[in-house]
Design a protein around this motif. Structure first.
Motif, PDB file in Angstrom:
ATOM      1  N   TRP A   7      -0.972   4.600  -0.646  1.00  0.00           N
ATOM      2  CA  TRP A   7      -1.743   5.135   0.477  1.00  0.00           C
ATOM      3  C   TRP A   7      -0.831   5.701   1.559  1.00  0.00           C
ATOM      4  CZ3 TRP A   7      -6.378   6.393  -0.505  1.00  0.00           C
ATOM      5  CH2 TRP A   7      -7.160   5.655  -1.406  1.00  0.00           C
ATOM      6  N   ILE A  45      -8.202   5.802   2.843  1.00  0.00           N
ATOM      7  CA  ILE A  45      -7.208   6.545   3.614  1.00  0.00           C
ATOM      8  C   ILE A  45      -7.555   6.550   5.101  1.00  0.00           C
ATOM      9  CG2 ILE A  45      -8.326   8.805   3.467  1.00  0.00           C
ATOM     10  CD1 ILE A  45      -4.568   8.133   2.969  1.00  0.00           C
ATOM     11  N   ASP A  87       0.818  -1.217   0.000  1.00  0.00           N
ATOM     12  CA  ASP A  87       0.000   0.000   0.000  1.00  0.00           C
ATOM     13  C   ASP A  87       0.852   1.267   0.000  1.00  0.00           C
ATOM     14  OD1 ASP A  87      -2.338  -1.437   0.009  1.00  0.00           O
ATOM     15  OD2 ASP A  87      -2.600  -1.352   2.172  1.00  0.00           O
TER      16      ASP A  87
END
Length: 286
Positions: A33, A60, A30
């Protein structure tokens, strides 16, 4: 019923949810993110005020502890149908917000605004659910994102072109939208992140890990058994001496305040930020 009142939607809402649900079950790192969360935290740290109730829209929200100051009450809206029982989130979409006006004094929406069917309407709704003098922090993937993968897919499609990645808006257009949505003290800026890849499958894997793949409405065409070989060729043709290709992720950040008689002082802008007056006054050709 007059169908002209309900124009076809660009994005399939079910697919948007499915992409995020699939990403939850994957084991990627990720990194996209993480990058957005760190940037959001830095921007929020420059705001010298206390928030009483925050809303975080999108995946998020998993990083809310990193983004928000300690002890800020927060509602999470992860934009998915299947949710964990222990975080009690709200499943919704940005252009269909169920909250009453003035519910929050901070709204953060990141990583998904570029695939909203009614983006102008979503920004207006966000402004309305903010209390006077409430802050909005937004992020979307902008024009130029995945330019290399788009070029490779276009080449691999040969004479049968199929949309694989939805188009994104540029910084100027995003800046215009936040102004039109009625935010005060608006700021827009862009950060382009370059990532080197050793094969095209790693690019696709990172997109799937983030849950930001193709959510365009319409049928999916069969790509053919030899599409992988064509992508291998397209990647090799662009690779450098180390066998790698550089891909880009354009991060557009937006911020604005709900109108109030007493507005906060604007946060200091970094070297990559520009005011909306700067953006909107420039000649697009120049």
């Amino acid at each position: 019923m007059n169908n002209e009142l309900y124009p076809p939607e660009i994005f399939d809402r079910r697919r948007r949810h499915a992409l995020r649900a699939r990403a939850i079950g994957r084991s990627g790192d990720d990194f996209l993110w993480h990058h957005i969360a760190q940037d959001m935290a830095e921007r929020l740290s420059a705001v010298t005020r206390t928030f009483e109730h925050a809303l975080i829209i999108g995946p998020i929200g998993r990083w809310y502890g990193q983004i928000l100051p300690p002890n800020v009450p927060c509602t999470l809206a992860p934009l998915r149908d299947v949710v964990a029982e222990n975080d009690a989130p709200v499943a919704l979409e940005e252009d269909r917000l169920p909250f009453t006006p003035g519910s929050f004094d901070l709204v953060i929406s990141a990583g998904t605004l570029d695939s909203v069917n009614d983006l102008p309407g979503a920004l207006i709704q966000i402004r309305r659910i903010l209390r006077p003098d409430g802050l909005f922090l937004g992020h979307m993937f902008g024009a130029g994102t995945l330019a290399m993968l788009k070029a490779m897919l276009l080449e691999a499609d040969a004479d049968r072109v199929t949309p694989h990645i939805h188009p994104q808006i540029d910084l100027r257009s995003a800046a215009d939208l936040i102004v039109r949505a009625g935010f005060t003290l608006p700021v827009a800026d862009q950060d382009t992140c370059a990532v080197r890849y050793g094969d095209w499958r790693s690019i696709v894997s990172d997109i799937r890990d983030a849950g930001v793949g193709n959510a365009l409405a319409g049928p999916r065409n069969y790509l053919g058994k030899d599409v992988a070989a064509r992508l291998e060729y397209a990647f090799a043709a662009r690779a450098d001496a180390q066998g790698k290709v550089t891909e880009s992720f354009a991060h557009i950040y937006l911020s604005g305040w709900a109108p109030s008689e007493n507005q906060p002082r604007p946060a200091k802008r970094g070297s990559g930020q520009v005011s909306l007056a700067d953006i909107l006054s420039k000649d697009p050709a120049g």
